[in-house]
Design an enzyme around this catalytic site. Structure first.
Site, short mmCIF file in Angstrom:
data_model
loop_
_atom_site.label_atom_id
_atom_site.label_comp_id
_atom_site.label_asym_id
_atom_site.label_seq_id
_atom_site.Cartn_x
_atom_site.Cartn_y
_atom_site.Cartn_z
CD GLU A 170 -16.85 2.19 17.39
OE1 GLU A 170 -17.49 1.16 17.08
OE2 GLU A 170 -17.17 3.32 17.02
CB ILE A 191 -4.16 -1.78 19.49
CG1 ILE A 191 -4.78 -3.00 18.79
CG2 ILE A 191 -5.22 -0.96 20.20
CD1 ILE A 191 -5.42 -3.99 19.73
CG LEU A 192 -2.93 3.46 16.59
CD1 LEU A 192 -3.61 4.21 15.44
CD2 LEU A 192 -1.45 3.80 16.67
CG ASN A 214 -2.18 -0.85 0.92
OD1 ASN A 214 -3.02 -0.49 0.09
ND2 ASN A 214 -2.29 -1.99 1.59
CD GLU A 269 -5.59 -4.19 1.28
OE1 GLU A 269 -4.95 -3.37 1.95
OE2 GLU A 269 -5.57 -5.42 1.52
CG HIS A 316 -9.92 -3.85 8.24
ND1 HIS A 316 -9.05 -4.30 9.20
CD2 HIS A 316 -10.91 -4.76 8.17
CE1 HIS A 316 -9.50 -5.44 9.70
NE2 HIS A 316 -10.63 -5.75 9.08
#
Ligand code: GAR
Length: 211
Positions: free
Chosen positions: A143, A92-93, A14, A175, A109
């Site tokens: 989220e 994870i942030l 990407n 993508e 995603h």
């Protein structure tokens, strides 16, 4: 020209598509830094080859998620990005990180969100016997994989698809097309996060755009 930071953890396909879209003018922007949490991420070489600054910050060197994210925020801010793009960044942030770049951070995603957040999306689609699969670009909010959707495209699952063929078709067919498109809109100031809603060219989106 928009200043773009890209976060990666791996191969960087990407990232490569974004580099090319900046180079040929589809994105009115330039990548000011590529940050990886893994020193061995192949995407780092793609950046270095074209002279883009790279930053490596290993989460293992920090005693907490908060400490790691605080360090990432500082590194990123030193490049003064307008847009922060997660391209296969597999951490994870924390809320503090998300707040630092609120409304300016995108993620891609490999599923038709809200279906299949989290990991192993191709496996999940096959296990559920679903007919459709795809990928989604969304704004990053607190989220996990749950921020407002921007663009989505789908394919039809074939009877003989396996995880490898699905992953390949989602990547190359979807993508690598939808991410440069979303970042181009973002760079032109055409996308805005307003609470839980996305505005595209001033209009509130009822659902994700197609390609
Ligand atoms: C991509 O398929 C991306 O959608 C996925 O990781 C891959 C990265 O490939 N992201 C996630 O699963 C986020 N949870 P790349 O490094 O070759 O672009």
């Amino acid at each position: 020209s928009a200043r773009i930071a890209v976060l990666i953890s791996g191969t960087g396909r990407n990232l490569q598509a974004l580099i090319e879209a900046c180079a040929d003018g589809r994105i009115d922007g330039h990548i000011v830094c590529v940050l990886s949490n893994r020193a061995d991420a192949a995407g780092l070489e793609r950046a270095q080859q074209v002279g883009i600054a790279t930053e490596v910050l290993s989460h293992r060197d920090y005693e907490s998620r908060e400490a790691f994210d605080t360090a990432m925020i500082a590194r990123l801010l030193s490049h003064t990005p307008d847009i922060v793009v997660m391209a296969g960044f597999m951490r994870i942030l924390t809320p503090a990180f998300i707040a630092a770049f609120a409304g300016r951070m995108l993620n891609i995603h490999p599923s038709l969100l809200p279906r299949h957040p989290g990991l192993r999306t191709h496996e999940a689609v096959l296990a559920a016997g679903e007919r459709k699969h795809g990928a989604t670009v969304h704004f990053v909010t607190e989220e996990l994989d749950g921020g407002p959707l921007i663009i989505q495209d789908e394919l039809i699952v074939r009877a003989d698809d396996d995880v490898m063929t699905l992953a390949q078709r989602v990547m190359s067919g979807i993508e690598l097309k939808i991410y440069p498109q979303a970042v181009a809109w973002m760079a032109r100031g055409e996308l805005e996060l307003a609470g839980r809603q996305v505005r595209f060219k001033g209009q509130i989106l009822a659902g994700p755009l197609g390609r």
